[in-house]
Scaffold this motif. Structure first.
Motif, PDB file in Angstrom:
ATOM      1  N   VAL A 116      75.668  10.381  49.534  1.00 31.82           N
ATOM      2  CA  VAL A 116      75.373  11.801  49.390  1.00 31.82           C
ATOM      3  C   VAL A 116      74.176  12.118  50.272  1.00 31.82           C
ATOM      4  CG1 VAL A 116      74.905  13.694  47.789  1.00 31.82           C
ATOM      5  CG2 VAL A 116      76.045  11.641  46.976  1.00 31.82           C
ATOM      6  N   VAL A 117      74.249  13.242  51.014  1.00 33.34           N
ATOM      7  CA  VAL A 117      73.130  13.690  51.823  1.00 33.34           C
ATOM      8  C   VAL A 117      72.879  15.171  51.554  1.00 33.34           C
ATOM      9  CG1 VAL A 117      73.443  11.990  53.659  1.00 33.34           C
ATOM     10  CG2 VAL A 117      74.615  14.200  53.823  1.00 33.34           C
ATOM     11  N   GLY A 118      71.641  15.581  51.790  1.00 35.76           N
ATOM     12  CA  GLY A 118      71.292  16.981  51.593  1.00 35.76           C
ATOM     13  C   GLY A 118      70.212  17.420  52.556  1.00 35.76           C
ATOM     14  N   ALA A 119      70.147  18.725  52.791  1.00 30.49           N
ATOM     15  CA  ALA A 119      69.123  19.306  53.662  1.00 30.49           C
ATOM     16  C   ALA A 119      68.626  20.593  53.032  1.00 30.49           C
ATOM     17  CB  ALA A 119      69.687  19.593  55.054  1.00 30.49           C
ATOM     18  N   ALA A 120      67.310  20.768  53.033  1.00 37.29           N
ATOM     19  CA  ALA A 120      66.704  21.982  52.493  1.00 37.29           C
ATOM     20  C   ALA A 120      65.725  22.571  53.494  1.00 37.29           C
ATOM     21  CB  ALA A 120      65.989  21.689  51.174  1.00 37.29           C
ATOM     22  N   HIS A 121      65.522  23.862  53.375  1.00 38.33           N
ATOM     23  CA  HIS A 121      64.495  24.594  54.117  1.00 38.33           C
ATOM     24  C   HIS A 121      63.429  24.971  53.105  1.00 38.33           C
ATOM     25  CE1 HIS A 121      63.048  28.804  55.036  1.00 38.33           C
ATOM     26  NE2 HIS A 121      62.607  28.157  56.102  1.00 38.33           N
ATOM     27  N   SER A 122      62.227  24.410  53.277  1.00 47.35           N
ATOM     28  CA  SER A 122      61.190  24.560  52.261  1.00 47.35           C
ATOM     29  C   SER A 122      59.944  25.187  52.869  1.00 47.35           C
ATOM     30  CB  SER A 122      60.867  23.191  51.642  1.00 47.35           C
ATOM     31  OG  SER A 122      60.091  23.313  50.477  1.00 47.35           O
ATOM     32  N   GLY A 123      59.897  26.512  52.875  1.00 48.22           N
ATOM     33  CA  GLY A 123      58.697  27.238  53.261  1.00 48.22           C
ATOM     34  C   GLY A 123      57.788  27.424  52.060  1.00 48.22           C
ATOM     35  N   ARG A 124      56.849  28.324  52.160  1.00 45.18           N
ATOM     36  CA  ARG A 124      55.905  28.507  51.054  1.00 45.18           C
ATOM     37  C   ARG A 124      56.629  28.914  49.777  1.00 45.18           C
ATOM     38  NH1 ARG A 124      53.377  32.870  48.860  1.00 45.18           N
ATOM     39  NH2 ARG A 124      54.217  34.210  50.501  1.00 45.18           N
ATOM     40  N   ALA A 125      57.467  29.953  49.865  1.00 48.01           N
ATOM     41  CA  ALA A 125      58.152  30.428  48.660  1.00 48.01           C
ATOM     42  C   ALA A 125      59.119  29.378  48.129  1.00 48.01           C
ATOM     43  CB  ALA A 125      58.875  31.734  48.964  1.00 48.01           C
ATOM     44  N   GLY A 126      59.882  28.755  49.018  1.00 43.10           N
ATOM     45  CA  GLY A 126      60.835  27.752  48.581  1.00 43.10           C
ATOM     46  C   GLY A 126      60.171  26.530  47.982  1.00 43.10           C
ATOM     47  N   THR A 127      59.044  26.136  48.547  1.00 39.88           N
ATOM     48  CA  THR A 127      58.320  24.992  48.005  1.00 39.88           C
ATOM     49  C   THR A 127      57.816  25.286  46.604  1.00 39.88           C
ATOM     50  OG1 THR A 127      57.658  24.260  50.220  1.00 39.88           O
ATOM     51  CG2 THR A 127      56.352  23.453  48.363  1.00 39.88           C
ATOM     52  N   LEU A 128      57.230  26.447  46.425  1.00 45.96           N
ATOM     53  CA  LEU A 128      56.644  26.775  45.126  1.00 45.96           C
ATOM     54  C   LEU A 128      57.707  26.988  44.054  1.00 45.96           C
ATOM     55  CD1 LEU A 128      53.730  29.125  46.236  1.00 45.96           C
ATOM     56  CD2 LEU A 128      53.634  26.699  45.647  1.00 45.96           C
ATOM     57  N   THR A 129      58.920  27.346  44.460  1.00 41.62           N
ATOM     58  CA  THR A 129      60.002  27.501  43.484  1.00 41.62           C
ATOM     59  C   THR A 129      60.888  26.267  43.400  1.00 41.62           C
ATOM     60  OG1 THR A 129      61.302  28.689  45.160  1.00 41.62           O
ATOM     61  CG2 THR A 129      60.058  30.015  43.577  1.00 41.62           C
TER      62      THR A 129
END
Length: 240
Positions: A116-129
């Motif tokens: 299983v593989v995954g990719a996320a985009h984690s900016g300020r809002a995404g990181t904090l949520t």
């Protein structure tokens, strides 16, 4: 352009801004469709990059990134409108997942046993949520185990450069203390990669790797803060 092994049977790559067809200020390998670059240039850059990585261009999944905590399983590229979300995961071999950035961090996750593989985009809002943790949790539902997973946190604005208002730093640190940072000039800042690493550690990961490059400092990468308008680079991950 080369790929690297993230875990046995799993490849990844992080692009830079060179080697594409886009003119300035997007020169030259701009992979971001939500920019003012001509979209045919973006499509050609995506085709060139996929071929250089040994991928089929039509087998790359792109997200409509909106700084959300939302993630979804994918089995093929989208047909029609791309849904707004910031994390995707798959068990399909040869299906590459791409996360765009120009100061925000890409987070790539891999379990070589569960495949299983995954990719996320984690900016300020995404990181904090908690988008990266949401991605991990979703992958765990398909048999992935945090203790045997590998994570890569891609290039991002570092805590020495990512200046923010003092109130924003305090609000972020109240949610995720590890994001608290100070610039070289002594002003308030955020360290998103440190916060993401802390989230993943608390979720049970031990193999957490980090690309140390700062997008603001490194001219080979796109940076929205350093130059606006600008393009987007990408981090890819796929099951070989």
């Amino acid at each position: 352009m080369e790929s690297h092994e993230l875990a046995p049977g799993i490849r990844y790559a992080v692009t830079d801004r060179h080697g594409g067809v886009s003119p300035q200020p997007f020169g030259s390998r701009n992979l971001g469709g939500a920019t003012a670059d001509d979209y045919p240039n973006v499509l050609e850059n995506r085709r060139l990059t996929a071929r250089q990585l040994g991928l089929a261009p039509e087998r790359v999944v792109w997200m409509r990134q909106v700084h959300s905590p939302d993630v979804q399983r994918v089995e093929r590229p989208w047909h029609g409108d791309t849904p707004p979300l910031d994390g995707v995961w798959t068990t399909e071999p040869g299906l590459a997942l791409a996360s765009l950035g120009a100061d925000c961090a890409a987070v790539l996750l891999a379990d070589p046993v569960a495949r299983v593989v995954g990719a996320a985009h984690s900016g300020r809002a995404g990181t904090l949520t908690g988008v990266a943790v949401n991605l991990l949790t979703a992958m765990a539902g398909a048999g992935a185990e945090p203790a045997r997973m590998t994570a890569l946190i891609g290039p991002a604005a570092c805590g020495r450069c990512y200046e923010v208002p003092a109130a924003m730093r305090e609000e972020a640190a109240a949610v995720l203390p590890e994001t608290f940072a100070t610039t070289r000039q002594g002003t308030p800042a955020l360290d998103l990669p440190a916060g993401i690493a802390a989230q993943l550690t608390r979720a049970g990961l031990t193999d957490i790797r980090r690309d140390p490059r700062c997008t603001i400092e490194d001219p080979d990468l796109f940076s929205h803060r350093r130059a606006n308008p600008t393009g987007r680079f990408a981090a890819y991950v796929w099951l070989a």
